[in-house]
Design a protein around this motif. Structure first.
Motif, PDB file in Angstrom:
ATOM      1  N   UNK A   1       8.195  -1.242   2.119  1.00 23.84           N
ATOM      2  CA  UNK A   1       8.166   0.220   2.051  1.00 23.84           C
ATOM      3  C   UNK A   1       7.910   0.835   3.420  1.00 23.84           C
ATOM      4  N   UNK A   2       7.068   0.206   4.208  1.00 22.70           N
ATOM      5  CA  UNK A   2       6.837   0.704   5.566  1.00 22.70           C
ATOM      6  C   UNK A   2       8.115   0.603   6.393  1.00 22.70           C
ATOM      7  N   UNK A   3       8.816  -0.504   6.233  1.00 19.13           N
ATOM      8  CA  UNK A   3      10.067  -0.694   6.972  1.00 19.13           C
ATOM      9  C   UNK A   3      11.113   0.334   6.547  1.00 19.13           C
ATOM     10  N   UNK A   4      11.189   0.590   5.230  1.00 20.16           N
ATOM     11  CA  UNK A   4      12.156   1.567   4.733  1.00 20.16           C
ATOM     12  C   UNK A   4      11.828   2.962   5.239  1.00 20.16           C
ATOM     13  N   UNK A   5      10.524   3.292   5.287  1.00 19.50           N
ATOM     14  CA  UNK A   5      10.109   4.608   5.783  1.00 19.50           C
ATOM     15  C   UNK A   5      10.437   4.752   7.261  1.00 19.50           C
ATOM     16  N   UNK A   6      10.185   3.712   8.036  1.00 18.14           N
ATOM     17  CA  UNK A   6      10.460   3.745   9.473  1.00 18.14           C
ATOM     18  C   UNK A   6      11.953   3.898   9.728  1.00 18.14           C
ATOM     19  N   UNK A   7      12.754   3.210   8.943  1.00 17.55           N
ATOM     20  CA  UNK A   7      14.204   3.299   9.112  1.00 17.55           C
ATOM     21  C   UNK A   7      14.700   4.699   8.782  1.00 17.55           C
ATOM     22  N   UNK A   8      14.143   5.292   7.716  1.00 18.10           N
ATOM     23  CA  UNK A   8      14.526   6.657   7.334  1.00 18.10           C
ATOM     24  C   UNK A   8      14.158   7.644   8.430  1.00 18.10           C
ATOM     25  N   UNK A   9      12.982   7.437   9.042  1.00 19.76           N
ATOM     26  CA  UNK A   9      12.525   8.327  10.101  1.00 19.76           C
ATOM     27  C   UNK A   9      13.446   8.256  11.319  1.00 19.76           C
ATOM     28  N   UNK A  10      13.910   7.037  11.638  1.00 21.94           N
ATOM     29  CA  UNK A  10      14.782   6.862  12.805  1.00 21.94           C
ATOM     30  C   UNK A  10      16.142   7.520  12.602  1.00 21.94           C
ATOM     31  N   UNK A  11      16.611   7.521  11.338  1.00 22.29           N
ATOM     32  CA  UNK A  11      17.928   8.095  11.070  1.00 22.29           C
ATOM     33  C   UNK A  11      17.836   9.587  10.789  1.00 22.29           C
TER      34      UNK A  11
END
Length: 297
Positions: A287-297
Motif C-alpha cells: 500500500x505504501x508503494x502504491x501510494x508513492x507511485x500514485x503521488x509520482x504520477x
C-alpha cells in the motif's frame, strides 16, 4: 507456547460452504485463543463485513480474505487465496458476481443428475442448507448424508459429487493469471492454497507450478494445512523461503461440513502468529508503494 501466539489464515463460514456464521467463526477463534484470523470464503466476500465487526468486538486481529478457484487440469484443483483485498472494490464485486453466477448455472445440473440416479434432493433443500450463502458441494454432501444416501460427507464426494464421480460438473473458473491479477487489483496479495491438491506427480512439479505462478505475481504459499504431514510442511516451507515467498497456514475449517477439522489446528499443528504479522507487513508495504507511485504520477 502461550495462547495468543497462534492464528488461522484459511477458514470458511456460511457466506460460502461453512456451517458457522462469520460472527460465530470469530467467536470460536476467540474461544480457541487465536490472536488473528482471515476469513477466506469461496468466491465471495459477503461475510467480511460481519467478520470484521465481530473481530473488533472480541479483540482479534483480522485480515479480509477470499478463496478463488482457478483453472487447472484434472485431477488437480487450484485455489488462490487473496489476503487484504478491499471487499468494496468494484472489480472484485464484479468478479464474485461472475463466479457465483457460474455456480448457479452448474448446481441445477448436479441436482438433475442426482435425481436421474434415484437420489431425491432438490435445489430448495440445497438453498436452505446454505442459509443465504454461496451454494457449495459440502452443503449438498451434508444433505445426502442426512438422508442416508451415504454414511459421510466424504463418501458423498467419492460416490456422487466429487471430481470423477457421476454427478460432478465443473464450474466456470478464472485462469491462474487472471485470479492473481484480480486479487492484486483489489489491493490484495495472492497465495497458493494447499499446493498438494494440484495432484501432480511429485514435489518437483509442484515447484515448477509455483514458479510459474510467482511469475504471474503470486506472493506466497500455504505451507501449513490440514492435508499436510510434517514432510510436506517442511518441503513447502523450504521452497517458500528459497523463492522469497510469504508463508501462510490455515486449517481450512468448514464447521460440521468437515467435522474432523478444528479451527486453528491443521493436522495437529498450529499456525504461528509470525505468518500473520509478516503478511500484514507485506500488505502495508504494498500500500505504501502504491501510494508513492500514485503521488509520482
Amino acid at each position: 507456547m502461550m495462547g495468543g501466539e497462534y492464528v488461522d489464515l484459511h477458514c470458511h463460514s456460511t457466506a460460502s460452504d461453512g456451517t458457522l456464521t462469520p460472527a460465530q467463526v470469530l467467536r470460536l477463534a476467540k474461544h480457541s485463543r487465536l490472536s488473528a484470523l482471515s476469513l477466506t470464503d469461496h468466491d465471495t466476500v459477503a461475510g467480511i463485513e460481519e467478520a470484521s465487526r465481530e473481530a473488533a468486538k472480541v479483540g482479534i486481529d483480522f485480515i479480509a480474505g477470499i478463496e478463488i478457484s482457478a483453472e487447472y487440469p484434472h485431477p488437480g484443483t487450484m485455489h488462490i487465496l487473496g489476503y487484504g483485498i478491499d471487499p468494496n472494490d468494484p472489480s472484485l464485486k464484479s468478479l464474485t458476481e461472475t463466479l457465483i453466477a457460474g455456480r448457479d448455472r452448474r448446481n441445477p445440473r448436479i441436482i438433475a443428475r442426482l435425481n436421474e440416479m434415484g437420489v431425491h434432493v432438490t435445489m430448495q433443500e440445497w438453498q436452505q442448507e446454505a442459509r443465504g450463502g454461496v451454494l457449495g458441494r459440502p452443503q449438498l454432501a451434508a444433505i445426502l448424508a442426512r438422508k442416508g444416501y451415504v454414511s459421510s460427507i466424504k463418501q458423498a464426494f467419492e460416490k456422487y459429487i466429487g471430481q470423477g464421480a457421476p454427478a460432478y460438473f465443473d464450474k466456470e473458473r478464472l485462469t491462474p493469471r487472471q485470479a492473481i491479477e484480480r486479487i492484486r487489483a483489489a489491493g490484495g496479495l495472492p497465495v497458493l492454497a494447499h499446493p498438494t491438491q494440484l495432484r501432480v506427480r511429485d514435489f518437483t512439479q509442484i515447484e515448477i507450478e509455483i514458479k510459474k505462478l510467482r511469475d504471474f505475481g503470486l506472493a506466497g504459499v500455504e505451507v501449513i494445512h490440514s492435508d499436510f504431514d510434517q514432510v510436506t510442511v517442511q518441503l513447502l516451507t523450504d521452497l517458500a523461503d528459497r523463492l522469497g515467498l510469504l508463508k501462510t497456514g490455515g486449517s481450512d475449517f468448514h464447521g460440521s461440513n468437515k467435522p474432523e477439522i478444528e479451527l486453528g489446528v491443521a493436522n495437529n499443528r498450529r499456525i504461528p502468529r509470525e505468518y500473520f504479522d509478516r503478511l500484514r507487513e507485506a500488505l502495508e508495504q504494498e500500500r505504501r508503494s502504491a501510494t508513492a507511485q500514485t503521488t509520482r504520477t
